[in-house]
Design a protein around this motif. Structure first.
Motif, short mmCIF file in Angstrom:
data_model
loop_
_atom_site.label_atom_id
_atom_site.label_comp_id
_atom_site.label_asym_id
_atom_site.label_seq_id
_atom_site.Cartn_x
_atom_site.Cartn_y
_atom_site.Cartn_z
N THR A 34 0.82 -1.21 0.00
CA THR A 34 0.00 0.00 0.00
C THR A 34 0.85 1.26 0.00
N GLU B 226 3.06 3.69 -4.95
CA GLU B 226 2.09 4.53 -5.66
C GLU B 226 2.27 4.51 -7.17
N GLU B 227 3.25 3.76 -7.67
CA GLU B 227 3.55 3.80 -9.10
C GLU B 227 2.92 2.62 -9.83
N GLU C 258 -4.34 1.79 -11.06
CA GLU C 258 -5.36 1.54 -10.05
C GLU C 258 -6.15 0.27 -10.33
N HIS D 169 8.36 5.98 1.00
CA HIS D 169 7.49 5.11 0.20
C HIS D 169 8.38 4.24 -0.69
#
Length: 641
Positions: free
Chosen positions: A252, A255-256, A259, A315
């Motif tokens: 989680t 972010e790359e 979706e 991240h």
């Protein structure tokens, strides 16, 4: 000003001064080779620790080379004293104690023989480094296994804490390894953390690499990158593998990715570091080999990532990390820098079949209507109100609420906390529904058995005491334990339901499978009892009618008692699509079967419905006759109607 100048102001001054001189003499001095300086803007001379290939102190020949002087070999042969040896490095040298000896000061090196205080180490001193390393690893394990601490942390705090832990662990491990440079290889491992360090004290031959292993993972690093050229004294490389850290810092934090894809952590998290100079840039990429801890058949893409610290905490990022090779069991990555690494895997979300979606929504809508009518019937029809109707009512209410929540909120994934609550509510309602199905099966078995028993009142008392604690209490206990142990697994990126990670779905499937098996046994026992009764020749007519009705109910209740869920386990192979349609149709119409068996097929309920219809038609007849009057006669038109 260079950022490396901040902690070393004296060095900064020298660098800026040499840069100014070079700028002033540029063009006037001959172009000097590497490791050489310009003198009087006319000649070149090799720097300290180097000698020209022609052995001339000053030269103007543009192709001249400055070679490193090996101070540890003739003709120089620096003497370091007893129990010590000279170690040559680029442009200089240092002295170090032989293996098994150490300086009284605790330092790793010295420059002259008059600084030699090398003394033999004791066995306790030799093993102290290993003990310190073991203590570091045990402290890490204690921290990582403390679920209470991590459960109370906010997401941003977890990132910052995670970044700090990784950096602190790397520093402690390297510091411990460098305390005993004579122990080239050190390994410590426990249940959650594995560490391997490699100390390098000599110059490296060209192209030499070292392999470090930790648990199921390994790292290949070039020897020259460990020494880092200008570092005097021993250097070390550390490789750390964390087996449980992925439960805290999971996919989680990546972010790359698209979706539409689901991403999960496929490997353990590892850390790689070199010291004493904490330089993360490398002349050659390190090669990292990971063994997968999770394997999915529908893999779309594999990502080699590292943990990037930021102002927000950090991240996962792919910068400087490259995939070299991947198969079902292993992934090999390369990286141009050192950090903490992992492998993330993305796979396609399964596309929903539009036809199955339509069947589900239509079937559940019909079930909702039927369950509402059934519940009203069980509440209002006094002729059938008994223990059996109470069971039917509770089953209808639980299924009605579960289906209604499923239709309206299963896809509400925008707010994670709300989605987790919806998933927990669905978990509870569907479990409660299956437990009421279990009680239905038990009651059916006891009803069939009571055909051979004279006293029935004890059975009814038993069911009344048992049904509410089992129907609502057991499901509450299961959900409470599940939510307390793994609250983060309620809710998925696609649906507000139980997550498939860590086999959490079995918090629902386990009890369901057990209930289905027990109900199927009840069903077989009921058929066996009824068969014996029907074979009896001296049975009364009323008893035979009851037996036939029970046989019909038992057969129809196969659909009610959840046995059709077995079709869900048969969704594999060439018949998977057919089974998926059968499973969806049968289970979405469960409410219809309840209304059909318990209401429409009940003679008492049909009689009650008839009385309601009759009572509604009587006032209309009375109103029509009062309008015509007692002596009035209907006209021809009225008689035709």
């Amino acid at each position: 000003m260079s950022p490396f100048c901040l902690p070393l102001p004296g060095l900064c001054f020298l660098l800026s001064l040499s840069g100014a001189v070079a700028h002033k003499t540029k063009g006037a001095c001959h172009q000097c080779p590497r490791n050489a300086s310009c003198v009087n803007a006319t000649h070149c001379t090799c720097n300290h620790g180097y000698v020209s290939e022609s052995r001339m102190i000053y030269f103007t020949y543009p192709l001249e080379k400055c070679e490193d002087i090996n101070e540890c070999k003739p003709p120089v042969s620096v003497y370091c004293g007893v129990n010590a040896e000279c170690q040559n490095i680029e442009g200089s040298f240092y002295c170090r104690c032989n293996a098994g000896y150490k300086l009284l000061s605790g330092k790793a090196q010295f420059n002259h023989s008059n600084e030699n205080t090398c003394q033999k180490t004791t066995p306790s001193e030799t093993t102290s480094s290993m003990k310190e390393m073991q203590q570091v690893v045990e402290a890490i394990e204690s921290l990582l296994t403390n679920k209470t601490v991590w459960g109370m942390e906010e997401r941003r705090n977890i990132r910052a804490t995670f970044t700090y832990i990784l950096q602190k662990v790397e520093s402690l491990v390297l510091e411990t390894a460098l305390k005993t440079p004579d122990q080239e290889l050190q390994k410590v491992q426990n249940r959650t953390v594995a560490v391997e360090t490699r100390v390098v004290t000599d110059n490296c031959s060209k192209g030499v690499t070292f392999k470090l292993n930790a648990q199921m993972n390994s790292m290949d690093i070039n020897c020259s990158d460990i020494i880092q050229g200008n570092t005097q004294g021993p250097s070390a490389a550390a490789f750390v593998s964390y087996s449980s850290l992925g439960n805290i810092i999971n996919a989680t934090f990546f972010e790359e990715v698209n979706e539409k894809d689901h991403v999960y952590l496929s490997s353990q998290i590892v850390s790689a570091a070199i010291g004493p100079k904490r330089n993360t840039s490398l002349s050659q990429p390190v090669i990292l080999s990971f063994q997968h801890v999770k394997i999915k058949p529908s893999i779309k893409k594999v990502f080699c990532v590292y943990w990037k610290g930021t102002k927000e905490g950090g991240h996962w990022s792919t910068e400087g990390c490259f995939l070299k090779q991947a198969n079902k069991t292993h992934t090999i990555c390369s990286s141009t820098h050192l950090s903490s690494f992992a492998v993330l895997v993305a796979f396609h979300r399964q596309e929903e079949d539009p036809a199955l979606t339509v069947i589900t929504y239509v079937g559940l809508s019909i079930s909702l209507l039927c369950l509402l009518l059934a519940a009203l019937t069980f509440l209002l029809c006094k002729a059938i109100q008994n223990t059996s109707s109470s069971l039917h009512l509770q089953l209808s209410l639980c299924l009605f609420l579960a289906h209604l929540l499923f239709l309206t909120a299963i896809n509400r994934t925008e707010i994670k906390v709300l989605c987790a609550i919806i998933a927990g509510a669905l978990h509870y309602l569907y479990l409660a529904s299956f437990l009421w199905m279990l009680l239905e099966g038990l009651h059916l078995f006891l009803t069939a058995r009571n055909l051979t028993v004279v006293n029935h009142s004890s059975v009814n008392r038993f069911m009344k005491r048992l049904m509410f604690p089992v129907g609502y209490g057991v499901s509450a206990v299961i959900v409470a334990i599940s939510a307390a142990s793994r609250p983060h697994l309620y809710g998925t990126p696609d649906h507000c339901w139980l997550h498939l990670d860590q086999k959490f779905i079995w918090a629902f499937l386990g009890p369901v499978c057990a209930i289905i098996c027990v109900n199927f046994v009840f069903f077989l026992l009921v058929l066996w009892i009824l068969k014996r009764k029907l074979s009896s020749l001296n049975s009364e007519v009323s008893t035979i009618q009851n037996i036939k009705m029970l046989t019909l109910k038992a057969t129809a209740q196969v659909f009610i008692l959840g046995c059709t869920w077995c079709l869900g386990f048969l969704q594999m192979g060439p018949a998977a699509r057919v089974m998926a349609y059968l499973f969806t149709i049968m289970n979405s119409l469960q409410g219809f079967f309840i209304f059909l068996v318990y209401c429409l097929l009940s003679q008492q309920v049909r009689k009650w419905f008839g009385e309601i219809i009759k009572s509604k038609s009587e006032p209309e007849t009375h109103t029509l006759s009062s309008r015509l009057g007692p002596d009035s006669k209907p006209s021809e038109h009225d008689s035709e109607v």
